[in-house]
Design a protein around this motif. Structure first.
Motif, PDB file in Angstrom:
ATOM      1  N   GLU A 143      45.366  21.261  -5.958  1.00 49.37           N
ATOM      2  CA  GLU A 143      46.792  21.432  -6.225  1.00 49.37           C
ATOM      3  C   GLU A 143      47.673  20.761  -5.181  1.00 49.37           C
ATOM      4  OE1 GLU A 143      48.023  22.824  -8.956  1.00 49.37           O
ATOM      5  OE2 GLU A 143      45.952  23.073  -9.648  1.00 49.37           O
ATOM      6  N   ARG A 144      47.097  19.907  -4.346  1.00 49.61           N
ATOM      7  CA  ARG A 144      47.877  19.292  -3.283  1.00 49.61           C
ATOM      8  C   ARG A 144      48.992  18.423  -3.855  1.00 49.61           C
ATOM      9  NH1 ARG A 144      45.005  16.638   0.917  1.00 49.61           N
ATOM     10  NH2 ARG A 144      46.955  15.544   1.329  1.00 49.61           N
ATOM     11  N   LYS A 145      50.101  18.350  -3.136  1.00 49.77           N
ATOM     12  CA  LYS A 145      51.287  17.633  -3.610  1.00 49.77           C
ATOM     13  C   LYS A 145      51.503  16.301  -2.914  1.00 49.77           C
ATOM     14  CE  LYS A 145      52.281  21.129  -6.239  1.00 49.77           C
ATOM     15  NZ  LYS A 145      52.046  21.048  -7.710  1.00 49.77           N
ATOM     16  N   THR A 146      50.732  16.027  -1.852  1.00 46.80           N
ATOM     17  CA  THR A 146      50.885  14.764  -1.124  1.00 46.80           C
ATOM     18  C   THR A 146      49.557  14.008  -1.120  1.00 46.80           C
ATOM     19  OG1 THR A 146      50.351  15.865   0.966  1.00 46.80           O
ATOM     20  CG2 THR A 146      52.687  15.693   0.361  1.00 46.80           C
ATOM     21  N   PRO A 147      49.600  12.695  -0.963  1.00 44.94           N
ATOM     22  CA  PRO A 147      48.359  11.924  -0.968  1.00 44.94           C
ATOM     23  C   PRO A 147      47.471  12.280   0.224  1.00 44.94           C
ATOM     24  CG  PRO A 147      50.279  10.496  -1.249  1.00 44.94           C
ATOM     25  CD  PRO A 147      50.798  11.830  -0.838  1.00 44.94           C
ATOM     26  N   PRO A 148      46.161  12.231   0.068  1.00 44.03           N
ATOM     27  CA  PRO A 148      45.264  12.439   1.208  1.00 44.03           C
ATOM     28  C   PRO A 148      45.352  11.265   2.170  1.00 44.03           C
ATOM     29  CG  PRO A 148      44.024  11.752  -0.720  1.00 44.03           C
ATOM     30  CD  PRO A 148      45.428  11.970  -1.184  1.00 44.03           C
ATOM     31  N   THR A 149      44.879  11.458   3.378  1.00 38.72           N
ATOM     32  CA  THR A 149      44.905  10.374   4.366  1.00 38.72           C
ATOM     33  C   THR A 149      43.875   9.314   4.010  1.00 38.72           C
ATOM     34  OG1 THR A 149      43.241  11.417   5.780  1.00 38.72           O
ATOM     35  CG2 THR A 149      45.563  12.016   6.157  1.00 38.72           C
ATOM     36  N   VAL A 150      44.059   8.126   4.564  1.00 39.05           N
ATOM     37  CA  VAL A 150      43.086   7.046   4.367  1.00 39.05           C
ATOM     38  C   VAL A 150      41.717   7.492   4.854  1.00 39.05           C
ATOM     39  CG1 VAL A 150      42.417   4.731   5.136  1.00 39.05           C
ATOM     40  CG2 VAL A 150      44.773   5.172   4.418  1.00 39.05           C
ATOM     41  N   ARG A 151      41.678   8.201   5.995  1.00 35.22           N
ATOM     42  CA  ARG A 151      40.406   8.666   6.547  1.00 35.22           C
ATOM     43  C   ARG A 151      39.713   9.641   5.592  1.00 35.22           C
ATOM     44  NH1 ARG A 151      36.873   6.363   8.918  1.00 35.22           N
ATOM     45  NH2 ARG A 151      35.593   7.306   7.310  1.00 35.22           N
ATOM     46  N   ALA A 152      40.483  10.535   4.993  1.00 36.35           N
ATOM     47  CA  ALA A 152      39.905  11.496   4.054  1.00 36.35           C
ATOM     48  C   ALA A 152      39.323  10.785   2.833  1.00 36.35           C
ATOM     49  CB  ALA A 152      40.957  12.511   3.622  1.00 36.35           C
ATOM     50  N   GLY A 158      32.320   7.676   1.274  1.00 33.57           N
ATOM     51  CA  GLY A 158      31.109   7.408   2.034  1.00 33.57           C
ATOM     52  C   GLY A 158      31.211   6.175   2.908  1.00 33.57           C
ATOM     53  N   LEU A 159      32.429   5.817   3.320  1.00 36.80           N
ATOM     54  CA  LEU A 159      32.650   4.631   4.137  1.00 36.80           C
ATOM     55  C   LEU A 159      32.815   5.017   5.605  1.00 36.80           C
ATOM     56  CD1 LEU A 159      35.308   2.827   1.891  1.00 36.80           C
ATOM     57  CD2 LEU A 159      32.834   2.445   1.910  1.00 36.80           C
ATOM     58  N   GLU A 160      32.064   4.344   6.474  1.00 37.69           N
ATOM     59  CA  GLU A 160      32.239   4.591   7.906  1.00 37.69           C
ATOM     60  C   GLU A 160      33.588   4.066   8.371  1.00 37.69           C
ATOM     61  OE1 GLU A 160      29.030   3.116  10.217  1.00 37.69           O
ATOM     62  OE2 GLU A 160      27.513   4.328   9.204  1.00 37.69           O
ATOM     63  N   GLU A 161      33.986   2.922   7.827  1.00 38.27           N
ATOM     64  CA  GLU A 161      35.288   2.344   8.130  1.00 38.27           C
ATOM     65  C   GLU A 161      36.061   2.179   6.839  1.00 38.27           C
ATOM     66  OE1 GLU A 161      35.617  -0.849  11.194  1.00 38.27           O
ATOM     67  OE2 GLU A 161      33.446  -0.959  10.931  1.00 38.27           O
ATOM     68  N   ALA A 162      37.364   2.373   6.907  1.00 36.17           N
ATOM     69  CA  ALA A 162      38.205   2.189   5.727  1.00 36.17           C
ATOM     70  C   ALA A 162      38.290   0.700   5.394  1.00 36.17           C
ATOM     71  CB  ALA A 162      39.594   2.751   5.979  1.00 36.17           C
ATOM     72  N   ALA A 163      37.761   0.309   4.237  1.00 35.88           N
ATOM     73  CA  ALA A 163      37.750  -1.091   3.820  1.00 35.88           C
ATOM     74  C   ALA A 163      37.873  -1.155   2.308  1.00 35.88           C
ATOM     75  CB  ALA A 163      36.471  -1.791   4.281  1.00 35.88           C
ATOM     76  N   CYS A 164      38.322  -2.295   1.820  1.00 39.58           N
ATOM     77  CA  CYS A 164      38.482  -2.492   0.381  1.00 39.58           C
ATOM     78  C   CYS A 164      37.136  -2.368  -0.323  1.00 39.58           C
ATOM     79  CB  CYS A 164      39.094  -3.869   0.122  1.00 39.58           C
ATOM     80  SG  CYS A 164      39.271  -4.277  -1.635  1.00 39.58           S
ATOM     81  N   LEU A 165      37.087  -1.595  -1.382  1.00 44.81           N
ATOM     82  CA  LEU A 165      35.850  -1.413  -2.130  1.00 44.81           C
ATOM     83  C   LEU A 165      35.382  -2.697  -2.804  1.00 44.81           C
ATOM     84  CD1 LEU A 165      36.509   2.038  -3.845  1.00 44.81           C
ATOM     85  CD2 LEU A 165      34.859   1.564  -2.032  1.00 44.81           C
ATOM     86  N   VAL A 166      36.304  -3.619  -3.047  1.00 42.02           N
ATOM     87  CA  VAL A 166      35.950  -4.852  -3.739  1.00 42.02           C
ATOM     88  C   VAL A 166      35.476  -5.922  -2.771  1.00 42.02           C
ATOM     89  CG1 VAL A 166      36.840  -6.749  -5.166  1.00 42.02           C
ATOM     90  CG2 VAL A 166      37.499  -4.388  -5.676  1.00 42.02           C
ATOM     91  N   CYS A 167      36.259  -6.190  -1.733  1.00 45.04           N
ATOM     92  CA  CYS A 167      35.963  -7.341  -0.859  1.00 45.04           C
ATOM     93  C   CYS A 167      35.700  -6.963   0.594  1.00 45.04           C
ATOM     94  CB  CYS A 167      37.106  -8.345  -0.918  1.00 45.04           C
ATOM     95  SG  CYS A 167      38.658  -7.728  -0.204  1.00 45.04           S
ATOM     96  N   TRP A 168      35.763  -5.668   0.930  1.00 43.48           N
ATOM     97  CA  TRP A 168      35.567  -5.171   2.293  1.00 43.48           C
ATOM     98  C   TRP A 168      36.698  -5.598   3.227  1.00 43.48           C
ATOM     99  CZ3 TRP A 168      29.698  -6.705   3.014  1.00 43.48           C
ATOM    100  CH2 TRP A 168      28.944  -6.005   2.065  1.00 43.48           C
ATOM    101  N   GLY A 169      37.793  -6.060   2.662  1.00 46.36           N
ATOM    102  CA  GLY A 169      38.911  -6.530   3.479  1.00 46.36           C
ATOM    103  C   GLY A 169      39.711  -5.383   4.085  1.00 46.36           C
ATOM    104  N   ASP A 187      44.479  14.634  -5.814  1.00 38.84           N
ATOM    105  CA  ASP A 187      43.125  14.956  -5.372  1.00 38.84           C
ATOM    106  C   ASP A 187      42.492  13.718  -4.744  1.00 38.84           C
ATOM    107  OD1 ASP A 187      40.148  15.353  -5.578  1.00 38.84           O
ATOM    108  OD2 ASP A 187      40.779  17.241  -6.488  1.00 38.84           O
ATOM    109  N   VAL A 188      41.700  13.908  -3.699  1.00 39.74           N
ATOM    110  CA  VAL A 188      41.068  12.783  -3.018  1.00 39.74           C
ATOM    111  C   VAL A 188      40.176  12.006  -3.976  1.00 39.74           C
ATOM    112  CG1 VAL A 188      39.037  14.095  -2.241  1.00 39.74           C
ATOM    113  CG2 VAL A 188      39.826  12.113  -0.915  1.00 39.74           C
ATOM    114  N   ARG A 189      39.669  12.676  -5.012  1.00 44.28           N
ATOM    115  CA  ARG A 189      38.796  12.006  -5.980  1.00 44.28           C
ATOM    116  C   ARG A 189      39.570  11.096  -6.923  1.00 44.28           C
ATOM    117  NH1 ARG A 189      36.363  17.171  -8.524  1.00 44.28           N
ATOM    118  NH2 ARG A 189      38.430  17.919  -7.920  1.00 44.28           N
ATOM    119  N   ASN A 190      40.892  11.151  -6.849  1.00 43.64           N
ATOM    120  CA  ASN A 190      41.720  10.282  -7.681  1.00 43.64           C
ATOM    121  C   ASN A 190      42.270   9.110  -6.876  1.00 43.64           C
ATOM    122  OD1 ASN A 190      42.966   9.706 -10.276  1.00 43.64           O
ATOM    123  ND2 ASN A 190      44.923  10.263  -9.340  1.00 43.64           N
TER     124      ASN A 190
END
Length: 330
Positions: A143-152, A158-169, A187-190
């Protein structure tokens, strides 16, 4: 006696053969069908290359968590119904995040193809092309109303570092899977992590699974981009394993030529689909889909990925294919 000796020799040779390790990391953008097909093709290839050699399957899972923190339907089905109940007969060992089994023998008469069937029990296995309803992947969003953090989001993916899922950029942007304007949750799953370029290319549609299918398609399409700055020795090793590392010249296509290319590559359209379509009826359905089940992002009036999805859903509606749209290309 001679026959028994030959049989014993063959059994001994098989036992002495080195085993074949098969590894699949189920990415968050892969659904059950795509993962199962890819694993099945690897098992088949292993039997063709080294008949009878022991096969060891290792599965990892990225994302695919439900609201309780356990694995979602796709991941659980891949582990339990597919890997353990169906495929294990053709394997000596199966290792998954939930269970590990090792057997004394394996069957080698692997079927030529893998076919999926879906129970007629109202289960949602894909997008309902008839209703044009919102179809998120998460069943019970938070029910959260704000976006989750990039880290979350990175942790969920399952990423150790935040990177683009397509190109790793890098850097990355938080991309809604189903846009909030279409009813998507916080939701973080969205959420996915995409670079600015791929975020601007991603579809804005009501179907979460089609968004992830596009990410899967774009990741394969743009594979060489990942290795552009890799050391030469790494590129050489990748080429030896048939990984594309050289960026091909990509022809600049017109908007509708790009839409046609995506319809062919992602949605499996054939020339027969383009020729047989009743375009007057198709365009009526297309505009209905655009109005009800797509959105706009970055103030972009037209997106290739959004238009391709809308044309595909419109064709299915025009042809009376109101059943769930399933993406099961390997």
């Amino acid at each position: 006696m001679a026959k028994r000796t030959r049989q014993q020799a063959r059994k001994k040779a098989v036992k002495q053969q080195p085993g074949i390790a098969i590894y699949h990391d189920m990415k968050v953008y892969e659904n059950f069908e795509r993962s199962a097909l890819r694993i099945f093709e690897m098992v088949k290839k292993a039997e063709e290359m080294t008949p009878g050699a022991p096969r060891f399957l290792y599965i990892d899972i990225q994302g695919h968590r439900n609201s309780a923190g356990g694995y979602d339907h796709d991941a659980f089905e891949l582990i339990h119904d597919f890997a353990l109940e169906y495929l294990s007969r053709y394997l000596t060992e199966v290792s998954t995040p939930l269970i590990h089994i090792r057997k004394g023998s394996q069957e080698n008469d692997i079927p030529d193809r893998l076919a999926f069937s879906y129970p007629d029990d109202g289960s949602k296995y894909g997008y309902n092309a008839d209703s044009l309803e919102i179809q998120p992947r998460e069943v019970h969003p938070t029910e959260r109303k704000t976006p989750p953090t990039v880290r979350a989001i990175a942790d969920y993916l399952g990423l150790e570092e935040a990177a683009c899922l397509v190109c790793w950029g890098k850097p990355v942007e938080r991309a809604h899977v189903v846009p909030s304007a279409l009813g998507g949750s916080m939701d973080v799953r969205n959420f996915a992590l995409l670079c600015k370029k791929h975020h601007a290319e991603a579809p804005d549609v009501a179907d979460a699974e089609s968004f992830w299918a596009w990410v899967d398609y774009a990741e394969i399409r743009d594979t060489p981009d990942k290795w552009a700055s890799a050391p030469d020795d790494v590129k050489k090793l990748l080429r030896q394993h048939n990984v594309r590392v050289d960026i091909d010249h990509r022809e600049n296509l017109s908007f509708f030529s790009s839409v046609k290319e995506e319809l062919r590559s992602l949605y499996g359209w054939t020339e027969g689909d383009f020729k047989s379509a009743q375009w007057a009826e198709l365009m009526d359905e297309f505009h209905s889909v655009l109005d009800v089940a797509t959105g706009r992002h970055f103030s972009i009036d037209k997106k290739v990925s959004t238009y391709a999805w809308a044309y595909d859903i419109a064709l299915r509606r025009a042809k009376g294919e109101a059943a769930a749209v399933i993406r099961n290309k390997p």
